[in-house]
Every structure is written in structure tokens, then in C-alpha cells.
Design an enzyme around this catalytic site. Structure first.
Site, PDB file in Angstrom:
ATOM      1  N   ILE A  86      26.110 -17.420  11.781  1.00 14.92           N
ATOM      2  CA  ILE A  86      25.164 -17.059  12.916  1.00 14.92           C
ATOM      3  C   ILE A  86      25.338 -15.894  13.885  1.00 14.92           C
ATOM      4  O   ILE A  86      26.628 -15.729  13.872  1.00 14.92           O
ATOM      5  CB  ILE A  86      25.151 -18.469  14.153  1.00 14.92           C
ATOM      6  CG1 ILE A  86      23.943 -18.449  14.869  1.00 14.92           C
ATOM      7  CG2 ILE A  86      26.486 -18.698  14.261  1.00 14.92           C
ATOM      8  CD1 ILE A  86      23.681 -19.721  15.395  1.00 14.92           C
ATOM      9  N   ALA A  87      24.574 -15.000  13.919  1.00 14.60           N
ATOM     10  CA  ALA A  87      24.869 -13.866  14.483  1.00 14.60           C
ATOM     11  C   ALA A  87      23.599 -13.329  15.410  1.00 14.60           C
ATOM     12  O   ALA A  87      22.517 -13.589  15.072  1.00 14.60           O
ATOM     13  CB  ALA A  87      25.357 -12.735  13.663  1.00 14.60           C
ATOM     14  N   VAL A  88      23.904 -12.820  16.537  1.00 17.92           N
ATOM     15  CA  VAL A  88      22.948 -12.226  17.359  1.00 17.92           C
ATOM     16  C   VAL A  88      23.613 -10.706  17.641  1.00 17.92           C
ATOM     17  O   VAL A  88      24.899 -10.368  17.873  1.00 17.92           O
ATOM     18  CB  VAL A  88      22.878 -13.062  18.697  1.00 17.92           C
ATOM     19  CG1 VAL A  88      21.996 -12.322  19.589  1.00 17.92           C
ATOM     20  CG2 VAL A  88      22.158 -14.278  18.213  1.00 17.92           C
ATOM     21  N   GLU A 120      33.172 -22.911   9.945  1.00 18.76           N
ATOM     22  CA  GLU A 120      34.460 -22.498  10.000  1.00 18.76           C
ATOM     23  C   GLU A 120      34.455 -21.558  10.839  1.00 18.76           C
ATOM     24  O   GLU A 120      33.439 -20.617  10.631  1.00 18.76           O
ATOM     25  CB  GLU A 120      35.104 -22.100   8.489  1.00 18.76           C
ATOM     26  CG  GLU A 120      35.258 -23.379   7.563  1.00 18.76           C
ATOM     27  CD  GLU A 120      34.927 -22.807   6.253  1.00 18.76           C
ATOM     28  OE1 GLU A 120      34.414 -21.650   5.980  1.00 18.76           O
ATOM     29  OE2 GLU A 120      35.260 -23.750   5.361  1.00 18.76           O
ATOM     30  N   ASN A 125      38.739 -16.190  17.361  1.00 19.02           N
ATOM     31  CA  ASN A 125      37.442 -15.842  18.041  1.00 19.02           C
ATOM     32  C   ASN A 125      36.827 -16.806  18.959  1.00 19.02           C
ATOM     33  O   ASN A 125      36.084 -17.569  19.092  1.00 19.02           O
ATOM     34  CB  ASN A 125      36.275 -15.968  16.662  1.00 19.02           C
ATOM     35  CG  ASN A 125      34.894 -15.467  17.084  1.00 19.02           C
ATOM     36  OD1 ASN A 125      34.609 -15.258  18.421  1.00 19.02           O
ATOM     37  ND2 ASN A 125      34.202 -15.138  16.297  1.00 19.02           N
ATOM     38  N   TYR A 132      30.774 -22.891  20.527  1.00 22.90           N
ATOM     39  CA  TYR A 132      30.598 -24.169  19.810  1.00 22.90           C
ATOM     40  C   TYR A 132      30.734 -25.020  20.524  1.00 22.90           C
ATOM     41  O   TYR A 132      30.338 -26.487  20.408  1.00 22.90           O
ATOM     42  CB  TYR A 132      31.390 -23.874  18.471  1.00 22.90           C
ATOM     43  CG  TYR A 132      30.819 -22.787  17.491  1.00 22.90           C
ATOM     44  CD1 TYR A 132      29.239 -22.922  17.075  1.00 22.90           C
ATOM     45  CD2 TYR A 132      31.433 -21.919  16.941  1.00 22.90           C
ATOM     46  CE1 TYR A 132      28.945 -22.007  16.483  1.00 22.90           C
ATOM     47  CE2 TYR A 132      30.990 -21.124  16.162  1.00 22.90           C
ATOM     48  CZ  TYR A 132      29.773 -21.058  15.760  1.00 22.90           C
ATOM     49  OH  TYR A 132      29.174 -20.032  14.723  1.00 22.90           O
TER      50      TYR A 132
END
Length: 160
Positions: A86-88, A120, A125, A132
Site C-alpha cells: 500500500i503506497a501513496v 508484514e 517503519n 496500521y
């Protein structure tokens, strides 16, 4: 938010989450390299995923005013969904796009019969871990030296 919905992100821009298309692959590949410089998914692999050639893999994108600014990659096998990515884009972070992507992932996974969502994340991070935690994930395990650079992976779970 799912495909077809046209809603406003917290910035007021038109934002949509939808299934990825072949035309999105280049934008996703760039975001992969920016977000995961140590292990980005190659464009060829992304193309296979978007084309539906990777069994159980779903790629969704977030668009802001027609531009791909985020993506999520999920695998759903029976009762377990795994959030692979998942990335923005850095310019669009903290505007609700990751939450919208995660919501679409959850909806898709539940629709396919998944009961829980796993992922994971690198123990280093802190931003991802905080995200999360805010969205309801809980730590269930750790994988020491999981990543190529020796970083430990934290395994998180969210009940669906």
C-alpha cells in the site's frame, strides 16, 4: 470508496479508488520505486498482476483529479487476505488516501470470503506502524532478519 464512487479526499480534490488498468502500470511502478526502494515490484510483475495473471492478486489505485497517486496490492486465498503493498505519493500523504485504499482492500477481501487481513511491515517503519495501529491492526508475530537488509518484519492482523 470503491470504483465508480467519486468522493472528495480531505484536500477537496476529486478522489476515486478503483481497480488498476494497464494504463496505470507506469505510475504504479514509479510509486513502487519511490515507496519501496529496496524491493519494488518490477513493472513486468505489476503488468501480470493488473492483467489478472497472478492468481488471487488484486491491484487497486487511488486517483486524485484523474492522476494515480496511490495503490494497494492484495492477495486473497480462502479466509486469509494479505496486503502485499500500500503506497501513496509523498505529496498526497496524510490526506486520507491510504485509509480509502485500505477500506477498498477490506471490502474486496470480505467479498471474497476473507476473515482476516495480514501484512508484514519493517520494524523500522514508524509511520506505517502508526497508520496500521490507528486502523485497527494488531501485532501477532515477528520475523527476525526477514528483509534483505536484515530488518525484522512485524506481522500484523486485522479481523474482517
Amino acid at each position: 470508496m470503491t470504483g465508480g464512487d467519486d468522493r472528495r479526499a480531505m484536500t477537496g480534490e476529486a478522489m476515486t479508488v478503483r481497480a488498476a488498468r494497464a494504463a496505470d502500470i507506469d505510475a504504479i511502478a514509479v510509486l513502487e520505486t519511490e515507496s519501496f526502494p529496496q524491493d519494488p515490484w518490477p513493472a513486468g510483475y505489476l503488468a501480470e498482476a493488473v492483467a489478472g495473471l497472478l492468481h488471487s492478486v488484486v491491484v487497486q489505485v487511488a486517483e486524485a483529479d484523474g492522476v494515480v497517486v496511490g495503490h494497494a496490492i492484495t492477495s486473497v486465498v480462502y479466509e486469509i487476505a494479505e496486503l502485499q503493498r500500500i503506497a501513496v505519493t509523498p505529496q498526497q500523504r496524510r490526506r486520507g488516501l491510504a485509509v480509502a485504499l485500505l477500506s477498498a482492500v477490506r471490502e474486496d477481501a470480505r467479498g471474497k470470503g476473507a476473515e482476516r487481513l495480514l501484512l508484514e511491515v519493517r520494524e523500522t517503519n514508524a509511520g506505517a506502524l502508526a497508520f496500521y495501529e490507528r486502523t485497527g491492526f494488531v501485532e501477532i508475530d515477528r520475523r527476525p532478519r526477514y528483509y534483505r537488509d536484515g530488518t525484522t518484519a512485524i506481522i500484523l492482523q486485522l479481523s474482517l
